[in-house]
Design an enzyme around this catalytic site. Structure first.
Site, PDB file in Angstrom:
ATOM      1  N   ALA A 235       0.830  -1.213   0.000  1.00  0.00           N
ATOM      2  CA  ALA A 235       0.000   0.000   0.000  1.00  0.00           C
ATOM      3  C   ALA A 235       0.870   1.271   0.000  1.00  0.00           C
ATOM      4  O   ALA A 235       1.898   1.325   0.674  1.00  0.00           O
ATOM      5  CB  ALA A 235      -0.920  -0.006   1.228  1.00  0.00           C
ATOM      6  N   GLY A 237       0.587   1.141  -3.328  1.00  0.00           N
ATOM      7  CA  GLY A 237       0.706   0.386  -4.570  1.00  0.00           C
ATOM      8  C   GLY A 237       1.726   0.888  -5.571  1.00  0.00           C
ATOM      9  O   GLY A 237       1.674   0.498  -6.736  1.00  0.00           O
ATOM     10  N   GLY A 238       2.675   1.730  -5.138  1.00  0.00           N
ATOM     11  CA  GLY A 238       3.658   2.274  -6.080  1.00  0.00           C
ATOM     12  C   GLY A 238       4.485   1.210  -6.771  1.00  0.00           C
ATOM     13  O   GLY A 238       4.671   1.234  -7.993  1.00  0.00           O
ATOM     14  N   ASP A 274      -0.268  -9.984   6.494  1.00  0.00           N
ATOM     15  CA  ASP A 274       1.012  -9.514   7.017  1.00  0.00           C
ATOM     16  C   ASP A 274       2.122  -9.974   6.081  1.00  0.00           C
ATOM     17  O   ASP A 274       2.304 -11.169   5.842  1.00  0.00           O
ATOM     18  CB  ASP A 274       1.222 -10.096   8.418  1.00  0.00           C
ATOM     19  CG  ASP A 274       2.491  -9.590   9.092  1.00  0.00           C
ATOM     20  OD1 ASP A 274       3.364  -9.015   8.400  1.00  0.00           O
ATOM     21  OD2 ASP A 274       2.620  -9.771  10.319  1.00  0.00           O
ATOM     22  N   ASP A 290       9.179  -3.193   0.200  1.00  0.00           N
ATOM     23  CA  ASP A 290       9.620  -1.877   0.676  1.00  0.00           C
ATOM     24  C   ASP A 290       8.976  -1.590   2.033  1.00  0.00           C
ATOM     25  O   ASP A 290       8.480  -0.500   2.285  1.00  0.00           O
ATOM     26  CB  ASP A 290       9.246  -0.797  -0.346  1.00  0.00           C
ATOM     27  CG  ASP A 290       9.880   0.556  -0.028  1.00  0.00           C
ATOM     28  OD1 ASP A 290      10.936   0.580   0.636  1.00  0.00           O
ATOM     29  OD2 ASP A 290       9.306   1.593  -0.435  1.00  0.00           O
ATOM     30  N   LYS A 319      16.090  -0.377   5.453  1.00  0.00           N
ATOM     31  CA  LYS A 319      16.104   0.933   6.099  1.00  0.00           C
ATOM     32  C   LYS A 319      17.258   0.969   7.106  1.00  0.00           C
ATOM     33  O   LYS A 319      17.351   0.103   7.984  1.00  0.00           O
ATOM     34  CB  LYS A 319      14.785   1.193   6.820  1.00  0.00           C
ATOM     35  CG  LYS A 319      13.535   0.820   6.014  1.00  0.00           C
ATOM     36  CD  LYS A 319      13.364   1.640   4.758  1.00  0.00           C
ATOM     37  CE  LYS A 319      12.091   1.228   4.020  1.00  0.00           C
ATOM     38  NZ  LYS A 319      11.882   1.976   2.767  1.00  0.00           N
TER      39      LYS A 319
END
Length: 366
Positions: A235, A237-238, A274, A290, A319
């Site tokens: 989400a 959705g890129g 999940d 991501d 990250k």
């Protein structure tokens, strides 16, 4: 004649994201040492580049391909540093004359012809205001280099490329790029435009990853119509949108909502689950991820996907913490490789559209 004032000190010159100079310096030092090269990094935090001083910078450059350097956007072999850009003629510094003189002083006669010249500034707070000067200097420098015999009369991308990096208006670095082992993009940055149909700007990260981490043959072979992929933490959705545009059918995993036009396409299926728990019932061509999570947890989960054969290839982001980012990067990638449990090829890069993160491509070897 312009006085050069040039300093001839061979070095590897690498560009990076401003603020990540310590990470790039640490990476270059570790990799150079492992390859058997003595040297030391020179940099200032926020400058956007690192010079790794080494007696045989050419050999070091060959030992450290750009593709293998995680925190470098560009890799060059520097041959001169100009602390003052030219002697003053009237009220104007003769920057063009200083550069041409420095090249003759450092390289001798123009037997080595360059196919292109990039006059650049660092991608930093101090460097960005130099964009106008870089353009003007490039326009003035090209005809002077052609007249002096240094530059081909028609651009020839297959030949070595000359780079002039403006550190300030009065200080520059001259360097050579190997066209097969350097970024073809000015400043090492692929200029991508945000598409209004993309659900988020994160789409640019995956687009850049495909352009940077894969070569053309790999993109053609590994993205074919109706291949199947999963997007973990999708989400809005890129990344699913980028895959969909490649002809891939996507299972988007996220408890959050997706952009409606993705669902309307018929190529995207949304499962509210999940991403750290769900896995497919059969092998997918791709898995991308991501998710905002501790990098070691992500590395372990990505390794599980390859180890269990749930996907053939993956692209994911790690990250990074605010401190010791090179150490964390090296440890996460070592953990990932160990946890896969079988031969694996991976490539990692801090992309222009990344921030406090790196992007990794990996696939299990046959």
């Amino acid at each position: 004649m312009a006085a050069t004032g040039a300093i001839a000190q061979p070095a590897l010159l690498a560009y990076c994201r401003a603020g990540f100079e310590p990470e790039l310096a640490a990476e270059l030092a570790e990799r150079a040492g492992a390859a058997g090269f003595a040297g030391y990094p020179r940099t200032d935090r926020g400058s956007g580049f690192v010079r790794y001083v080494c007696e045989d910078a050419d050999a070091l450059s060959q030992a450290l391909p750009l593709r293998d350097i995680i925190f470098a956007r560009q890799k060059l072999v520097a041959f001169a540093e100009l602390p003052t850009l030219g002697a003053t003629v009237g009220a104007k510094p003769d920057r063009v004359g200083a550069i041409v003189d420095a090249m003759a002083h450092a390289l001798g006669t123009p037997a080595l012809r360059f196919g292109e010249v990039h006059v650049e500034h660092a991608d930093s707070d101090e460097g960005r205001p130099l964009a106008g000067l870089a353009r003007a200097l490039g326009n003035a420098l090209r005809p002077a280099l052609r007249e002096a015999g240094w530059l081909t009369h028609i651009d020839s991308p297959a030949r070595p490329r000359l780079h002039v990096l403006l550190e300030t208006g009065d200080r520059a670095h001259l360097a050579i790029a190997d066209p097969v082992d350097s970024s073809p993009f000015p400043m090492g940055i692929p200029r991508l435009r945000a598409n209004p149909q993309a659900p988020s700007r994160s789409a640019l990260k995956l687009e850049e990853a495909l352009l940077t981490l894969l070569d053309r043959d790999e993109r053609e072979a590994w993205f074919k119509e109706n291949m199947h992929a999963a997007d973990l933490g999708a989400a809005p959705g890129g990344w699913s949108w980028v895959l969909m545009r490649q002809g891939v059918r996507v299972i988007s995993i996220d408890n959050g909502p997706l952009a409606q036009h993705l669902l309307d396409s018929g190529r995207v299926e949304h499962l509210r689950a999940d991403g750290f728990v769900w896995h497919p019932k059969r092998t997918l061509d791709w898995m991308v991820c991501d998710m905002v999570e501790q990098p070691r947890r992500v590395a372990e989960r990505m390794a599980t996907w390859l180890r269990e054969g749930w996907c053939r290839r993956t692209i994911f982001n790690l990250k990074l913490p605010m401190k010791k980012r090179w150490d964390e990067t090296a440890q996460c990638l070592a953990l990932f490789e160990q946890q896969v449990g079988k031969p694996v090829e991976w490539r990692a890069k801090q992309l222009y559209h990344d921030r406090e993160e790196i992007t990794v491509f990996a696939h299990a070897r046959a």
